[in-house]
Design a protein around this motif. Structure first.
Motif, short mmCIF file in Angstrom:
data_model
loop_
_atom_site.label_atom_id
_atom_site.label_comp_id
_atom_site.label_asym_id
_atom_site.label_seq_id
_atom_site.Cartn_x
_atom_site.Cartn_y
_atom_site.Cartn_z
N ALA A 142 -53.93 31.14 13.46
CA ALA A 142 -54.42 31.32 14.71
C ALA A 142 -55.04 30.05 15.17
O ALA A 142 -55.08 29.67 16.30
CB ALA A 142 -55.40 32.40 14.65
N SER A 143 -55.76 29.32 14.14
CA SER A 143 -56.68 28.22 14.58
C SER A 143 -55.56 27.05 15.24
O SER A 143 -55.96 26.21 15.93
CB SER A 143 -57.30 27.54 13.40
OG SER A 143 -56.82 26.93 12.38
N VAL A 144 -54.51 26.88 14.46
CA VAL A 144 -53.48 25.95 14.82
C VAL A 144 -52.85 26.41 16.14
O VAL A 144 -52.92 25.64 17.17
CB VAL A 144 -52.18 25.80 14.02
CG1 VAL A 144 -51.22 24.83 14.36
CG2 VAL A 144 -52.75 25.49 12.56
N GLY B 112 -55.38 25.65 19.20
CA GLY B 112 -55.74 24.08 19.21
C GLY B 112 -57.05 23.68 18.46
O GLY B 112 -57.25 22.45 18.71
N ALA B 113 -57.37 24.54 17.58
CA ALA B 113 -58.54 23.90 16.68
C ALA B 113 -58.06 24.16 15.30
O ALA B 113 -58.78 24.72 14.59
CB ALA B 113 -59.81 24.64 16.94
N PRO B 114 -57.14 23.29 14.91
CA PRO B 114 -56.66 23.43 13.66
C PRO B 114 -57.71 23.31 12.32
O PRO B 114 -58.33 22.44 12.46
CB PRO B 114 -55.40 22.70 13.70
CG PRO B 114 -55.82 21.66 14.62
CD PRO B 114 -56.51 22.13 15.47
N ARG B 115 -57.37 24.31 11.24
CA ARG B 115 -58.28 23.94 10.05
C ARG B 115 -57.35 24.36 9.05
O ARG B 115 -56.56 25.10 9.19
CB ARG B 115 -59.48 24.74 10.17
CG ARG B 115 -59.29 26.33 10.20
CD ARG B 115 -60.71 27.23 9.84
NE ARG B 115 -60.41 28.41 9.96
CZ ARG B 115 -60.20 29.16 9.08
NH1 ARG B 115 -59.97 28.63 7.82
NH2 ARG B 115 -60.11 30.57 9.03
N VAL C 54 -44.62 25.77 3.14
CA VAL C 54 -45.50 25.55 4.17
C VAL C 54 -46.50 24.38 3.91
O VAL C 54 -46.66 24.08 2.58
CB VAL C 54 -46.47 26.69 4.67
CG1 VAL C 54 -45.31 27.85 5.12
CG2 VAL C 54 -47.23 27.24 3.41
N ASP C 55 -47.13 23.95 4.95
CA ASP C 55 -48.10 22.82 4.53
C ASP C 55 -49.62 23.57 4.66
O ASP C 55 -49.48 24.78 4.76
CB ASP C 55 -47.91 21.88 5.55
CG ASP C 55 -48.25 22.12 7.11
OD1 ASP C 55 -48.74 23.21 7.37
OD2 ASP C 55 -48.10 21.32 8.11
N GLU C 56 -50.45 22.63 4.71
CA GLU C 56 -51.87 23.19 4.54
C GLU C 56 -52.17 23.99 5.91
O GLU C 56 -53.26 24.64 5.98
CB GLU C 56 -52.86 22.00 4.41
CG GLU C 56 -53.26 21.18 5.48
CD GLU C 56 -52.24 20.09 5.70
OE1 GLU C 56 -52.45 18.98 6.17
OE2 GLU C 56 -51.08 20.12 4.79
N PHE C 57 -51.42 24.09 6.90
CA PHE C 57 -51.59 24.83 8.10
C PHE C 57 -50.52 26.09 8.26
O PHE C 57 -50.59 26.59 9.31
CB PHE C 57 -51.34 23.94 9.39
CG PHE C 57 -52.60 22.75 9.39
CD1 PHE C 57 -53.94 23.13 9.61
CD2 PHE C 57 -52.27 21.35 8.89
CE1 PHE C 57 -54.73 22.14 9.65
CE2 PHE C 57 -53.10 20.30 8.84
CZ PHE C 57 -54.66 20.56 9.38
#
Length: 185
Positions: free
Chosen positions: A77-79, A82-85, A32-35
């Motif tokens: 959930a952030s991704v 629409g507010a990805p961290r 996986v990537d950082e998201f």
């Protein structure tokens, strides 16, 4: 078979069968990537099976812990909302051993100094801090949830505290948080 002790290790090999069938990239888990996105960006993977970027040491790693899975779920959930961290959390773990709570924060690999706060001979609680290049990078805490909460903050901030102060039990551990505030002012 008669025995005095049985030890069972669970989770050593990630179950990636479904991911393999789906054609996702696999290494030491589901890549996986950082998201927490897999090689198919419509699919996420979290927890013990994810092989994710190690923001602290570089490279990739897999962590087998409830806090890791919970934090990765927040990232997903952030991704989705629409507010990805990115996932950059400091890992932490715990284990209850009879009436003792063992807690660890950070990964001690690569440390160059150890500071002991307390003594196994003087009582049940103690803290072992692991430093690298003068920064608090990890801590193991025995029987002191309050000290663990402070250790998490020190590790998360990569605090630079003189080893003499860090190991001095005459100085309240929470006082060292003041050193962080003073350094950032």
């Amino acid at each position: 078979m008669p025995t005095d002790l049985v030890l069972i290790g669970i989770g050593l090999h990630p179950n990636v069968d479904l991911a393999v069938e789906a054609g996702l990239e696999i290494e030491n888990g589901i890549v996986v990537d950082e998201f927490c996105r897999t090689s198919d960006h419509a699919v996420f993977a979290i927890g013990d099976c994810s092989w994710h970027p190690d923001s602290e040491h570089g490279g990739m790693r897999r962590l087998e812990s409830v806090p890791n899975a919970s934090e990765q779920a927040r990232v997903v959930a952030s991704v989705i909302t629409g507010a990805p961290r990115a996932y950059t959390s400091v890992p932490w773990f715990w284990s209850d051993q009879y009436d003792l709570k063992l807690q660890s924060v950070g990964l001690s690999a690569g440390y160059d100094a150890v500071v002991l706060r307390g003594s196994p001979d003087e009582g049940r609680s103690l803290v072992v801090f692991y430093l690298k290049n003068g920064e608090v990078r990890a801590a193991d805490v025995v029987a002191s949830p309050r000290d663990f909460a402070i250790a998490k903050k020190l590790v998360g901030a990569r605090a630079r505290i003189a080893p003499e102060r860090l190991g001095n039990q005459a100085i309240e551990l929470k006082e060292l948080l003041g050193d962080l505030k003073a350094a950032s002012a």
